[in-house]
Design a protein around this motif. Structure first.
Motif, PDB file in Angstrom:
ATOM      1  N   THR A  75      26.333   6.961   9.795  1.00  0.00           N
ATOM      2  CA  THR A  75      26.494   8.231  10.510  1.00  0.00           C
ATOM      3  C   THR A  75      25.781   8.107  11.852  1.00  0.00           C
ATOM      4  N   VAL A  76      26.464   8.485  12.906  1.00  0.00           N
ATOM      5  CA  VAL A  76      25.914   8.351  14.258  1.00  0.00           C
ATOM      6  C   VAL A  76      25.906   9.707  14.935  1.00  0.00           C
TER       7      VAL A  76
ATOM      8  N   GLU B  58      30.862  -0.375  19.177  1.00  0.00           N
ATOM      9  CA  GLU B  58      30.560  -1.719  18.677  1.00  0.00           C
ATOM     10  C   GLU B  58      29.167  -1.781  18.068  1.00  0.00           C
ATOM     11  N   TRP B  59      28.221  -1.078  18.685  1.00  0.00           N
ATOM     12  CA  TRP B  59      26.855  -1.018  18.144  1.00  0.00           C
ATOM     13  C   TRP B  59      26.856  -0.380  16.756  1.00  0.00           C
ATOM     14  N   ALA B  60      27.634   0.708  16.593  1.00  0.00           N
ATOM     15  CA  ALA B  60      27.701   1.367  15.282  1.00  0.00           C
ATOM     16  C   ALA B  60      28.335   0.446  14.248  1.00  0.00           C
ATOM     17  N   ARG B  61      29.382  -0.275  14.635  1.00  0.00           N
ATOM     18  CA  ARG B  61      30.042  -1.198  13.706  1.00  0.00           C
ATOM     19  C   ARG B  61      29.138  -2.360  13.327  1.00  0.00           C
ATOM     20  N   GLY B  62      28.189  -2.679  14.206  1.00  0.00           N
ATOM     21  CA  GLY B  62      27.253  -3.744  13.893  1.00  0.00           C
ATOM     22  C   GLY B  62      26.293  -3.385  12.777  1.00  0.00           C
ATOM     23  N   HIS B  63      26.215  -2.082  12.445  1.00  0.00           N
ATOM     24  CA  HIS B  63      25.311  -1.631  11.381  1.00  0.00           C
ATOM     25  C   HIS B  63      26.050  -1.274  10.090  1.00  0.00           C
ATOM     26  N   GLY B  64      27.365  -1.330  10.119  1.00  0.00           N
ATOM     27  CA  GLY B  64      28.133  -0.982   8.929  1.00  0.00           C
ATOM     28  C   GLY B  64      29.466  -0.390   9.318  1.00  0.00           C
TER      29      GLY B  64
ATOM     30  N   ASP C  83      18.882   2.448  13.750  1.00  0.00           N
ATOM     31  CA  ASP C  83      18.655   1.963  15.106  1.00  0.00           C
ATOM     32  C   ASP C  83      18.892   3.104  16.092  1.00  0.00           C
ATOM     33  N   THR C  84      18.403   2.899  17.322  1.00  0.00           N
ATOM     34  CA  THR C  84      18.611   3.829  18.430  1.00  0.00           C
ATOM     35  C   THR C  84      19.071   3.034  19.643  1.00  0.00           C
ATOM     36  N   ILE C  85      19.961   3.637  20.432  1.00  0.00           N
ATOM     37  CA  ILE C  85      20.474   2.940  21.616  1.00  0.00           C
ATOM     38  C   ILE C  85      20.626   3.928  22.769  1.00  0.00           C
ATOM     39  N   HIS C  86      20.373   3.465  23.977  1.00  0.00           N
ATOM     40  CA  HIS C  86      20.570   4.243  25.204  1.00  0.00           C
ATOM     41  C   HIS C  86      21.632   3.535  26.043  1.00  0.00           C
ATOM     42  N   LEU C  87      22.703   4.259  26.405  1.00  0.00           N
ATOM     43  CA  LEU C  87      23.785   3.654  27.175  1.00  0.00           C
ATOM     44  C   LEU C  87      24.274   4.632  28.242  1.00  0.00           C
ATOM     45  N   PRO C  88      24.868   4.114  29.329  1.00  0.00           N
ATOM     46  CA  PRO C  88      25.360   4.997  30.393  1.00  0.00           C
ATOM     47  C   PRO C  88      26.519   5.859  29.922  1.00  0.00           C
ATOM     48  N   THR C  89      26.700   6.988  30.593  1.00  0.00           N
ATOM     49  CA  THR C  89      27.726   7.940  30.176  1.00  0.00           C
ATOM     50  C   THR C  89      29.121   7.557  30.663  1.00  0.00           C
TER      51      THR C  89
ATOM     52  N   VAL D  14      22.156   9.020  24.290  1.00  0.00           N
ATOM     53  CA  VAL D  14      21.200   8.476  23.331  1.00  0.00           C
ATOM     54  C   VAL D  14      21.807   8.618  21.938  1.00  0.00           C
ATOM     55  N   ALA D  15      22.000   7.493  21.255  1.00  0.00           N
ATOM     56  CA  ALA D  15      22.638   7.501  19.940  1.00  0.00           C
ATOM     57  C   ALA D  15      21.656   7.024  18.878  1.00  0.00           C
ATOM     58  N   VAL D  16      21.719   7.671  17.709  1.00  0.00           N
ATOM     59  CA  VAL D  16      20.901   7.298  16.554  1.00  0.00           C
ATOM     60  C   VAL D  16      21.840   7.061  15.373  1.00  0.00           C
ATOM     61  N   ALA D  17      21.634   5.959  14.654  1.00  0.00           N
ATOM     62  CA  ALA D  17      22.451   5.627  13.484  1.00  0.00           C
ATOM     63  C   ALA D  17      21.624   5.775  12.218  1.00  0.00           C
TER      64      ALA D  17
END
Length: 275
Positions: free
Chosen positions: A3-4, A42-48, A26-32, A14-17
């Motif tokens: 769940t993200v 892709e980051w979310a898929r890397g966790h499941g 994990d947490t990630i910061h990416l441009p809008t 700012v995304a939290v999984a």
């Protein structure tokens, strides 16, 4: 199953999984901009396996990301920002807000399905954004014109004709722009929901505001009560012990709330005239 939740801002998302047990992964910061949309997925898929994405501001800063995720078959729900009481207890940061919203998605207390933003209602919304800025420009030109006339020394007024002419032309041009936008907004609104304007008291302005609140996929709203809550028109229980009462809802879509308020006032005036 991951769940993200994404806390959206003007420049940074700012995304939290969380995993299926509610543990933070994990947490990630990416441009809008668009360059940040694909990396988030892709980051979310890397966790499941990405389950549900909860996004704050699907109609504003999170609109682009919402459209990207939906095009890629990802379920997106809209979540509301944590209330003041929650922030007092947990603190305030983008990561904390995102984690709290992700837990609301897992608990099933998120606001609901996100707007699709892919039809005529989205066109109406963008036209109203342009109209709002034009209204501000017209007001600014009028105020500046008045200030020059009132505050300029008598001996300089003859020499200020060029400034006065420039402001007057600007005011006229912006007023013409507003008139063109009003015609297009009214046309799209009537084309999108002709039956809405059969309701007594609903005009182009109130109708457009209510259409924007409902979105291009109004079926996402489960009932009239859900729409009332979204508009901030549903009273909030504030009972305790033997006291049974409700208080005014200060949340919800304030543009839609204003439209309902103006509709109620107009109907009241029309009723008074008939009496």
């Amino acid at each position: 199953m991951v769940t993200v939740e994404v806390d959206t801002h003007l420049d940074i998302h700012v995304a939290v999984a969380l995993d299926q047990h509610g543990r933070e992964l994990d947490t990630i910061h990416l441009p809008t901009n668009g360059n940040g949309h694909r990396p988030i997925l892709e980051w979310a898929r890397g966790h499941g396996v990405p389950g549900t994405f909860g996004i704050e501001g699907t109609g504003s800063y999170g609109a682009g990301l919402t459209r990207y995720l939906r095009r890629n078959g990802v379920q997106v729900v809209e979540v509301i920002r944590p209330g003041k009481q929650t922030r007092r207890l947990s603190g305030k940061s983008d990561t904390i807000d995102a984690e709290a919203a992700a837990r609301s998605v897992q608990a099933g207390t998120a606001l609901g399905q996100a707007k699709s933003q892919d039809g005529a209602v989205e066109m109406i919304r963008t036209l109203r954004v342009a109209r709002k800025s034009a209204m501000q420009a017209r007001t600014q030109a009028a105020n500046q014109l008045h200030a020059v006339v009132v505050t300029a020394p008598e001996e300089l007024r003859e020499r200020l004709k060029l400034a006065l002419k420039s402001l007057a032309v600007r005011y006229r041009n912006v007023a013409e722009e507003i008139a063109v936008l009003d015609v297009e907004i009214e046309r799209l609104a009537h084309m999108t929901a002709p039956n809405l304007f059969q309701v007594k008291g609903i005009g182009p302005d109130t109708g457009a505001a209510l259409l924007i609140a409902a979105g291009d996929n109004p079926q996402r709203l489960r009932s009239e009560a859900a729409f009332a809550h979204m508009c901030g028109a549903a009273p909030i229980p504030a009972s305790s012990g033997k006291t049974n009462r409700h208080r005014l809802n200060r949340g919800g879509n304030r543009e839609a709330n204003r439209a309902l308020h103006m509709l109620a006032i107009q109907r009241d005036f029309q009723g008074a005239d008939q009496r």
